[in-house]
Design a protein around this motif. Structure first.
Motif, PDB file in Angstrom:
ATOM      1  N   VAL A  11      10.618  28.552 -17.132  1.00  0.00           N
ATOM      2  CA  VAL A  11      10.198  29.790 -17.800  1.00  0.00           C
ATOM      3  C   VAL A  11      11.224  30.913 -17.721  1.00  0.00           C
ATOM      4  CG1 VAL A  11       7.729  29.309 -17.590  1.00  0.00           C
ATOM      5  CG2 VAL A  11       8.888  30.588 -15.766  1.00  0.00           C
ATOM      6  N   THR A  12      12.225  30.766 -16.840  1.00  0.00           N
ATOM      7  CA  THR A  12      13.255  31.803 -16.757  1.00  0.00           C
ATOM      8  C   THR A  12      14.566  31.373 -17.416  1.00  0.00           C
ATOM      9  OG1 THR A  12      14.138  31.056 -14.621  1.00  0.00           O
ATOM     10  CG2 THR A  12      12.304  32.640 -14.565  1.00  0.00           C
TER      11      THR A  12
ATOM     12  N   ASN B  53      15.622  30.403 -23.347  1.00  0.00           N
ATOM     13  CA  ASN B  53      16.459  31.533 -23.759  1.00  0.00           C
ATOM     14  C   ASN B  53      16.664  31.597 -25.266  1.00  0.00           C
ATOM     15  OD1 ASN B  53      16.799  32.291 -21.068  1.00  0.00           O
ATOM     16  ND2 ASN B  53      18.652  31.064 -20.824  1.00  0.00           N
TER      17      ASN B  53
ATOM     18  N   SER C 240      17.535  25.756 -19.953  1.00  0.00           N
ATOM     19  CA  SER C 240      17.703  27.069 -20.570  1.00  0.00           C
ATOM     20  C   SER C 240      17.185  27.180 -21.995  1.00  0.00           C
ATOM     21  CB  SER C 240      19.193  27.442 -20.528  1.00  0.00           C
ATOM     22  OG  SER C 240      19.997  26.368 -20.969  1.00  0.00           O
TER      23      SER C 240
ATOM     24  N   GLU D 267       9.490  27.632 -12.482  1.00  0.00           N
ATOM     25  CA  GLU D 267      10.299  28.850 -12.509  1.00  0.00           C
ATOM     26  C   GLU D 267      11.573  28.637 -13.322  1.00  0.00           C
ATOM     27  OE1 GLU D 267      12.718  31.891  -9.519  1.00  0.00           O
ATOM     28  OE2 GLU D 267      11.287  30.462  -8.684  1.00  0.00           O
TER      29      GLU D 267
ATOM     30  N   ASP E 283      16.996  30.381 -15.785  1.00  0.00           N
ATOM     31  CA  ASP E 283      18.050  30.772 -14.849  1.00  0.00           C
ATOM     32  C   ASP E 283      18.787  29.549 -14.285  1.00  0.00           C
ATOM     33  OD1 ASP E 283      17.323  33.387 -15.187  1.00  0.00           O
ATOM     34  OD2 ASP E 283      16.178  33.528 -13.314  1.00  0.00           O
TER      35      ASP E 283
END
Length: 266
Positions: free
Chosen positions: A169-170, A143, A140, A166, A172
């Motif tokens: 870059v997110t 963020n 994370s 993924e 999540d």
């Protein structure tokens, strides 16, 4: 559990030894077991000591409190906002992660809560991982404007590159079952069964030949970085040397005689 001495004499890391299994527990629960500079130094000292101890057959890496590990200590990073410190910190972290791969004993991550950023990296660099069904995983850093470059090294070697990217870059979270599907963890169980599951896995490893485990782990990571032809060559040499060990002769004789082998680690 006994406290491993650290520079400020706080029990930052706990150690428990039982039946050939050593459990190292990150003990900064108020900081979600973040990997401060001192914590990394303490971990390196601990695994170096364990690596030399032939009585230790399996290492379990755990976390105290609500989290397994929330990554680097962001407050420490901000308090030392200089390139030289950041370089030293991330190199030290990489050194510790490689120690897990290089030590002869298999290392099992015991993931009972969140594993984020370098904490997720830590899971990826353990040889095995068992997670509670309530555990969650993320890289994370993105963020807070920081791409998790070093966690990406371990993550991309555990799962498919698109799945890893993924996450990077997110930022999540994924749950434990998804982490298992992607190859980040081996087993997922209800949290009340976590310790029993790890104990069973560790006992299975302890019952095997120590010399075969040592040789096998070293070969496993070495061949992963090779082309297939070179990998077969080094694997063949390892198997030939392993076959000449006393444990291999005992194991084969025991199999033929239909009895339990008595391994000696030679």
């Amino acid at each position: 559990m006994s406290a491993v001495p650290v520079p400020d004499d706080q029990p930052m890391l706990l150690r428990e030894d039982r039946n050939g299994v050593t459990t190292l527990t990150l003990n900064r629960p108020a900081q979600f077991n973040s990997l401060s500079f001192a914590m990394l130094e303490t971990l390196i000292a601990a695994v170096d000591e364990i690596a030399r101890d032939e009585s230790v057959r399996v290492v379990v890496l755990a976390g105290e409190g609500k989290a397994f590990c929330a990554g680097h200590d962001l407050k420490e990073m901000r308090a030392n906002h200089a390139l030289e410190f950041q370089q030293r910190l991330f190199r030290l972290c990489g050194k510790f992660m490689m120690k897990l791969t290089e030590m002869p004993q298999p290392v099992i991550a015991r993931v009972h809560g969140i594993a984020t950023a370098a904490g997720c990296q830590l899971v990826s660099m353990c040889d095995l991982a068992v997670a509670a069904d309530v555990a969650r995983f993320a890289v994370s850093g993105i963020n807070v404007g920081l791409f998790c470059a070093t966690p990406g090294v371990g993550l991309s070697r555990n799962m498919g590159r698109k799945e890893a990217f993924e996450m990077l870059v997110t930022g999540d979270f994924i749950d434990a079952r998804e982490a298992q599907r992607r190859g980040l963890v081996n087993r997922v169980v209800p949290i009340e069964q976590l310790d029993d599951e790890i104990a069973a896995l560790a006992a299975s490893i302890v019952a095997k030949s120590p010399v075969a485990i040592r040789m096998g782990k070293q070969l496993f990571y070495k061949q992963l970085e090779m082309g297939i032809d070179a990998a077969y060559q080094v694997a063949a040499e390892t198997m030939a040397c392993n076959a000449m060990c006393e444990d291999a002769a005992e194991g084969i004789d025991a199999f033929i005689a239909k009895r339990k082998p008595a391994f000696k680690g030679r």
